[in-house]
Design a protein around this motif. Sequence first.
Motif, PDB file in Angstrom:
ATOM      1  N   ILE A   1     151.712  46.003  75.352  1.00 48.49           N
ATOM      2  CA  ILE A   1     151.765  46.174  73.903  1.00 48.49           C
ATOM      3  C   ILE A   1     152.162  44.817  73.342  1.00 48.49           C
ATOM      4  CG2 ILE A   1     152.814  47.396  71.971  1.00 48.49           C
ATOM      5  CD1 ILE A   1     153.450  49.678  73.853  1.00 48.49           C
TER       6      ILE A   1
ATOM      7  N   TRP B   1     147.407  48.131  74.594  1.00 47.30           N
ATOM      8  CA  TRP B   1     147.604  49.274  73.707  1.00 47.30           C
ATOM      9  C   TRP B   1     147.272  48.822  72.284  1.00 47.30           C
ATOM     10  CZ3 TRP B   1     151.088  53.822  74.673  1.00 47.30           C
ATOM     11  CH2 TRP B   1     151.327  54.032  76.041  1.00 47.30           C
TER      12      TRP B   1
ATOM     13  N   GLN C   1     153.062  47.492  80.597  1.00 50.71           N
ATOM     14  CA  GLN C   1     152.898  48.823  81.193  1.00 50.71           C
ATOM     15  C   GLN C   1     152.785  48.675  82.705  1.00 50.71           C
ATOM     16  OE1 GLN C   1     149.046  50.748  80.748  1.00 50.71           O
ATOM     17  NE2 GLN C   1     150.051  52.686  80.280  1.00 50.71           N
TER      18      GLN C   1
ATOM     19  N   ASN D   1     151.616  52.159  68.456  1.00 54.31           N
ATOM     20  CA  ASN D   1     150.462  51.741  69.252  1.00 54.31           C
ATOM     21  C   ASN D   1     149.961  52.922  70.059  1.00 54.31           C
ATOM     22  OD1 ASN D   1     152.260  49.237  68.849  1.00 54.31           O
ATOM     23  ND2 ASN D   1     150.321  48.350  69.479  1.00 54.31           N
ATOM     24  N   ARG D   2     148.650  52.956  70.277  1.00 54.29           N
ATOM     25  CA  ARG D   2     148.030  54.056  71.006  1.00 54.29           C
ATOM     26  C   ARG D   2     147.700  53.611  72.422  1.00 54.29           C
ATOM     27  NH1 ARG D   2     143.151  58.087  69.128  1.00 54.29           N
ATOM     28  NH2 ARG D   2     142.472  58.728  71.197  1.00 54.29           N
ATOM     29  N   SER D   3     147.918  54.518  73.378  1.00 60.49           N
ATOM     30  CA  SER D   3     147.624  54.191  74.771  1.00 60.49           C
ATOM     31  C   SER D   3     146.129  53.947  74.959  1.00 60.49           C
ATOM     32  CB  SER D   3     148.078  55.322  75.695  1.00 60.49           C
ATOM     33  OG  SER D   3     147.330  56.494  75.438  1.00 60.49           O
TER      34      SER D   3
ATOM     35  N   TYR E   1     151.152  58.019  71.829  1.00 62.53           N
ATOM     36  CA  TYR E   1     151.574  56.944  70.933  1.00 62.53           C
ATOM     37  C   TYR E   1     152.889  56.364  71.430  1.00 62.53           C
ATOM     38  CZ  TYR E   1     148.202  58.299  67.264  1.00 62.53           C
ATOM     39  OH  TYR E   1     147.070  58.570  66.546  1.00 62.53           O
TER      40      TYR E   1
END
Length: 359
Positions: free
Chosen positions: A223, A270, A209, A256-258, A244
């Motif tokens: 991630i 994440w 990210q 995956n969730r932020s 997501y």
Amino acid sequence: MNRLCQTSYGNLEAVINLSGYNENNERRLVHFVRERVTGKWHKGDIISTKPSSGGSIIQNTTKSSTAQDHGNFEVLVLEEDGLMKHYTRDNTIPVHNGQYAWRLSTAVNKDPDPHYGNVVVCDAAPLHLSKIPVNDSFDGDTLEAAFLTSSGDVFHYRCPQLWHGSEDMCYRWELAGRITKGATGPACLYTDLKGTLAALIPLDAGISQFYFVGGAWTRTGNIPNASGPACIYNPDPADNSIVYALARCNDELSVNRSPNMEGNWLSTEWPACKVQLPSPLKRLFWTAHQGEQRGNPVAIVSQSLNVLGHSPNAEAIVFHPCGTGWQDRWMVLHWSFVTATQEWIVSGVVLNEVRGVPM
């Protein structure tokens, strides 16, 4: 690239690279529309006759005048010699039978950059519209793009939306800088809850990210175990802080969730979600007779992520291989992530049969 958007017409609009369109064996980038009332998908016009990638479509919120009801559609698509072409559909004046025409606005990377030279593109992030000005003297919206080269460089391009003066002022792209080296797939651009431009980019160690702050890109999180490009969506329009990422991990897609952005935007990993994808979405199936879909076969749009909100759900179009025969056959389905039940369901059929890998 993200091939799907919601528009002020209340429709879903998509662009898909197809072979065999209208019995023509050559590839075409075709515009598709899902009507809001009937829920049916219809083929539209051909946008590009020489596409070498999938396309990315958005609706521009900048308008040429106060009398314009609907913003123009903007599309990016890769064509010959690594040139990224920018097409526009002016939604002001119909040209024939109440229809609007697509036209080529510019080739984004046609001119060599003084520092980086010729940027030859092999893939790109979805076209994105941000409210981040290009400089202090400009307070309008900005088109954002991230282009991947065969050497793994990801370059950030920006295009301010200026309608005063002449129309071509809206199509003057500039290379803003290099986001990173060593990318293994295209980026995904988005704006977070705080209005910061962000990017998810596949690297050797997973998807990283990056944040665009003060005119420079900074790596902030990752991630893990992801091996391919991601697309993002919001599962609950009532809570904009939840984002997501649907990322490719070898032969599967994972969710995956932020990280929690409260208090510190320099977040890290994440975490994986407990969200269960249906098998047709999770597994990336193909046979020896089907060409492998090397990108992310899913494109998602959700109303709280800077798009027009005509659906309470996240909407997606997905490429599925079909059949076990010798022919390379695919189908394109419309899926919805239903906010009320937090489940994915099939909402419709965009194309019931495509020969050759769609993009």
